[in-house]
Design an enzyme around this catalytic site. Sequence first.
Site, PDB file in Angstrom:
ATOM      1  N   ASP A  60      -8.686  -4.004   7.339  1.00  0.00           N
ATOM      2  CA  ASP A  60      -7.556  -2.544   7.301  1.00  0.00           C
ATOM      3  C   ASP A  60      -7.142  -2.586   8.590  1.00  0.00           C
ATOM      4  O   ASP A  60      -6.694  -1.525   9.195  1.00  0.00           O
ATOM      5  CB  ASP A  60      -8.203  -1.526   6.766  1.00  0.00           C
ATOM      6  CG  ASP A  60      -7.284  -0.357   6.219  1.00  0.00           C
ATOM      7  OD1 ASP A  60      -5.960  -0.904   6.337  1.00  0.00           O
ATOM      8  OD2 ASP A  60      -7.507   0.867   6.259  1.00  0.00           O
ATOM      9  N   HIS A  76      -5.724   6.150  -2.108  1.00  0.00           N
ATOM     10  CA  HIS A  76      -5.215   7.498  -1.716  1.00  0.00           C
ATOM     11  C   HIS A  76      -5.170   8.540  -2.805  1.00  0.00           C
ATOM     12  O   HIS A  76      -3.879   8.777  -3.150  1.00  0.00           O
ATOM     13  CB  HIS A  76      -3.994   7.149  -1.091  1.00  0.00           C
ATOM     14  CG  HIS A  76      -3.854   6.606   0.421  1.00  0.00           C
ATOM     15  ND1 HIS A  76      -4.327   7.106   1.482  1.00  0.00           N
ATOM     16  CD2 HIS A  76      -3.964   5.204   0.789  1.00  0.00           C
ATOM     17  CE1 HIS A  76      -4.399   6.259   2.621  1.00  0.00           C
ATOM     18  NE2 HIS A  76      -4.008   5.034   1.797  1.00  0.00           N
ATOM     19  N   GLU A  94       0.795  -1.284   0.146  1.00  0.00           N
ATOM     20  CA  GLU A  94      -0.045  -0.104   0.005  1.00  0.00           C
ATOM     21  C   GLU A  94       0.940   1.517  -0.103  1.00  0.00           C
ATOM     22  O   GLU A  94       1.380   1.860   0.813  1.00  0.00           O
ATOM     23  CB  GLU A  94      -0.964  -0.037   1.223  1.00  0.00           C
ATOM     24  CG  GLU A  94      -2.058   1.249   1.088  1.00  0.00           C
ATOM     25  CD  GLU A  94      -2.967   1.142   2.404  1.00  0.00           C
ATOM     26  OE1 GLU A  94      -3.816   2.028   2.270  1.00  0.00           O
ATOM     27  OE2 GLU A  94      -2.646   0.626   3.180  1.00  0.00           O
TER      28      GLU A  94
END
Length: 396
Positions: A279, A196, A131
């Site tokens: 998450d 993001h 990520e």
Amino acid sequence: MKRIKIINGRIITPYRIIDGGTLLIKGTSIEAVSEGDIYATDAEIIDAEGKYVSPGFIDIHIHGGGGHDFMDGTVNAFLKIAETHAKYGTTSMFPTTLTCSKADLLKSLDVYAEANKQNTMGAQFLGMHLEGPYFALAQSGAQDPRYIRNPDIEEYKEVLAYSNDIKRWSAAPELEGAIEFGRYLKSKGVLAAIAHTDAIYEEVVEAFEVGYTLATHFYSAMSGVTRRNTYRYAGVIEAAYLIDSMDIEVIGDGIHMPPPLLKLAYKIKGADHIALITDAMRAAGMPEGDSILGNIDTGTKVFVENGVAIMPDRSSFAGSVATTDRLVRTMIKMADVPLIEAIRMISKTPATIMGVADTKGSLVAGKDADIVIFDDNINIQTTIINGKVVYNASDF
């Protein structure tokens, strides 16, 4: 090979529930599923006592739990996270990094490889999810802004050549070089995901065409409708809804996405295109209070209250403390999702998204014996991974 027979269960198949059914395990695989008894005199008996017998839960986006984070850089952290989440029904996971330096990223890949060899009592590792660090700075959220940067072709080629364990990489597709990055990921068999990001609809469509087929933690750290000067532009959220075949992952804790948004996502995308994810950071499975996001020594101090991790300035969430059982419970109770559909979103759908549905994600003869037994409130009674009982609530 050892055989296990699970009897008196409500067996959840992809499209129905077999009441009072029987499931037979041989070695590491499911041998048979039946509405009635299965003759196997040599089998160890597990009496489900009317509880649900479900495919194991697959978490494709997870950072930690039990007081550990994958960014701690130790084999022990990996193993303890896997053991912690197995207690809550997770049978497989994709350990996930945070935005960091290249050196720390390569170290995480090394540690993963060693931990994968030693992991015998926890959720299986199916590959790494990177990520970052190729994100939009304005959508950094809890990611460390010091390391956020545009895709670097020499860097990502080096990283991908370094390890075959990378199965997914999340990035912002509007960045310079991100389209080429997506193409390269696809050529290497690595799933590209949108995360993001401040992308607009047109940029998402272009990204989808080159391989960005998954939206990471939907609604979190991504653009919706924006206004630039006098014009409005659809963002990633709208694009994910409009592109029928785009998959999304949802932090189903009822906080990152409140019930109305959970209901909306389910109504539009359906169970076949939604993967439930935790998450989770290190505080999952731990008491509330102060915690650390990322590396135990250099990470960001955060605090946990009311079932969620928050940045000290309350500017954003700092990851979830959810476990997979909570995800299923939340979708049923807060989003009015039928049990069989909620289970699909934590088993068959994530398996399909990550390309492992041939062996995982459903209770079908020939597939891996990854099985969870739970009650009407999704309290986990037993977790079986590859035919081995790794957790039984009655032992605790």
